[in-house]
Design a protein around this motif. Structure first.
Motif, PDB file in Angstrom:
ATOM      1  N   ASP A 143       0.840  -1.194   0.000  1.00 20.91           N
ATOM      2  CA  ASP A 143       0.000   0.000   0.000  1.00 20.91           C
ATOM      3  C   ASP A 143       0.881   1.252   0.000  1.00 20.91           C
ATOM      4  N   ASN A 179       0.150   4.315  -0.850  1.00 19.42           N
ATOM      5  CA  ASN A 179      -0.490   5.512  -0.302  1.00 19.42           C
ATOM      6  C   ASN A 179      -0.340   5.567   1.218  1.00 19.42           C
ATOM      7  N   LYS A 180      -0.618   4.438   1.858  1.00 16.66           N
ATOM      8  CA  LYS A 180      -0.461   4.395   3.314  1.00 16.66           C
ATOM      9  C   LYS A 180       0.998   4.623   3.696  1.00 16.66           C
ATOM     10  N   SER A 199       2.151   8.183   3.256  1.00 13.20           N
ATOM     11  CA  SER A 199       1.528   9.083   4.234  1.00 13.20           C
ATOM     12  C   SER A 199       2.267   9.002   5.561  1.00 13.20           C
TER      13      SER A 199
END
Length: 453
Positions: free
Chosen positions: A333, A335-336, A339
């Motif tokens: 992931d 995006n995670k 972030s």
């Protein structure tokens, strides 16, 4: 006649319920572990925990791991040969047939126990198998971490592929020679140290000899202990600077950042490599603890070398030209992960803003997914500061703490139900060591006395 039909219908309903119950309680793979454990007098749940620690009970369709292990039980070539002899089963079947692979793993584990002189009474006690499990791992240098991972799986319990193991904390008999990995000679505070073979990297003097401008994310196609063992094997001809564990985000450094690890072919000279325990086809390996711990490491590396925290500088193995690997794969992931790298936990507070002007982070420790505890230092006034930053239940008062203890002085703690952070706890420690730590949710951390002077 009507009564007979009703009775028959009732029997059919009961039979269906019993079949459903039996189906819920057993599976072909669960039966395979039962048979293997019984046949070789190995504790069934310990055998299953070994397989779970290695592969999450995924045989990967007969394909080997990066270190050459096959099947649920991760039978490396030497163990595969031994299993074939002990079970009179062809190696090809051991590679591809789950039940045969489990039986072969049980046979090899029992052989390790026999070599250590374990009698029938000792074999009944899961705590007595620590040395045998370490021997099963195949490398003396990583035997402890290998066995510890198995007992951790047993303690936590798991359900996977129709196999269920209830949590059962066992205090293994580690023996007098037990030594945990060293926590010295590392570039990233909080990492453990276990050196890769000098045959698997190039000694250098970066960034003087070459700029470090990329961080490469890998998935190991193997377990944490297996990956560490492989990088210590002179025959591997591969390595990475760091390896990250799935269950709790533990990090082991194996190559100093000044040296060139062999992880990404033509881009080795200018990059730092981070391996992650697991397999690209199985998202269960990619835990929040792993993401957070790895992201904190990446953020630290990027800050020290002035690397922009963008996807053009933090890349997957598959994205580097000239490489044929596909990791970290579609289940990673990004995006995670990014972030977390950029501080996007949602908490508006940072360690520096809580401790105040002039303080810089010198150490940190992940508290699972619930938060991170930081140690900061202000060179202008010689003060230390500890703060715990929450990552979950933000804005809601939950149990959180931070403490700082200067050697020879009482510990100072800030503890309570806080919405965003605990702390700051400040103290001067001229020429003294400090012990620091904190808690968030159910996770706690206490450092040894360190950062002396």
């Amino acid at each position: 006649m009507k009564l007979r039909i009703l009775l028959l219908a009732g029997l059919l309903v009961m039979s269906g319920q019993q079949a459903a119950t039996a189906s819920a309680e057993s599976s072909p793979l669960a039966d395979a572990f039962d048979r293997a454990a019984s046949g070789y007098d190995v504790p069934r749940d310990l055998l299953a925990a070994l397989a779970y620690a290695e592969t999450h009970l995924d045989g990967h369709r007969g394909e080997p791991s990066a270190s050459g292990g096959y099947g649920l039980m991760h039978l490396v070539p030497k163990a595969l040969e031994e299993a074939a002899k002990l079970t009179s089963t062809p190696a090809d079947r051991l590679r591809t047939d789950d039940a045969a692979n489990v039986l072969g793993g049980a046979a090899v584990l029992r052989a390790k126990a026999d070599a250590l002189g374990m009698d029938a009474s000792a074999r009944k006690d899961p705590a007595r198998w620590y040395a045998a499990i370490g021997a099963y791992g195949g490398a003396k240098s990583t035997a402890n971490i290998y066995a510890d991972a198995v007992y951790e799986a047993l303690s936590s319990g798991f359900q996977a592929k129709g196999v269920s193991v209830k949590p059962q904390p066992v205090q293994p008999e580690r023996g007098e020679d037990y030594t945990p990995f060293a926590a010295a000679a590392v570039d990233y505070p909080g990492a453990l140290w276990s050196a890769a073979s000098t045959s698997n990297y190039t000694a250098a003097n970066r960034p003087s000899s070459a700029a470090i401008n990329k961080i490469v994310i890998h998935v190991a196609q193997g377990s944490y202990a297996g990956t560490i063992s492989w990088f210590k094997n002179p025959a591997a001809k591969v390595s990475s600077h760091y390896v990250v564990r799935s269950s709790d985000g533990q990090i082991t450094q194996m190559v100093r950042e000044k040296d060139v690890a062999w992880h990404v072919k033509g881009a080795n000279t200018n990059s730092v490599g981070i391996e992650h325990e697991g397999y690209i086809s199985d998202a269960s390996w990619f835990t929040d603890q792993m993401y957070r711990a790895s992201a904190a490491l990446t953020r630290n590396i990027a800050d020290r070398y002035g690397i922009a925290k963008t996807r053009s500088n933090i890349v997957g193995h598959v994205e580097v030209p000239g490489n044929d690997h596909t990791d970290p794969g579609p289940n990673w992931d990004w995006n995670k992960y990014m972030s977390y790298v950029t501080g996007g936990s949602g908490n508006p507070h940072t360690p520096e803003s809580v401790c105040g002007s002039g303080f810089k982070i010198i150490d940190s420790q992940s508290l699972g997914s619930a938060g991170t505890v930081y140690l900061l230092y202000n060179p202008a006034n010689g003060n230390n500061c500890v703060v715990t930053i929450k990552h979950t239940s933000l804005g809601t008062a939950t149990a959180t703490s931070a403490f700082l203890e200067v050697q020879g002085s009482p510990r100072t703690t800030d503890s309570g139900n806080f919405a965003y952070y605990a702390g700051p706890v400040r103290a001067a420690a001229p020429d003294k060591c400090v012990r620091w730590g904190g808690s968030a949710g159910s996770s706690t951390y206490t450092s040894p006395f360190e950062h002396c002077g």
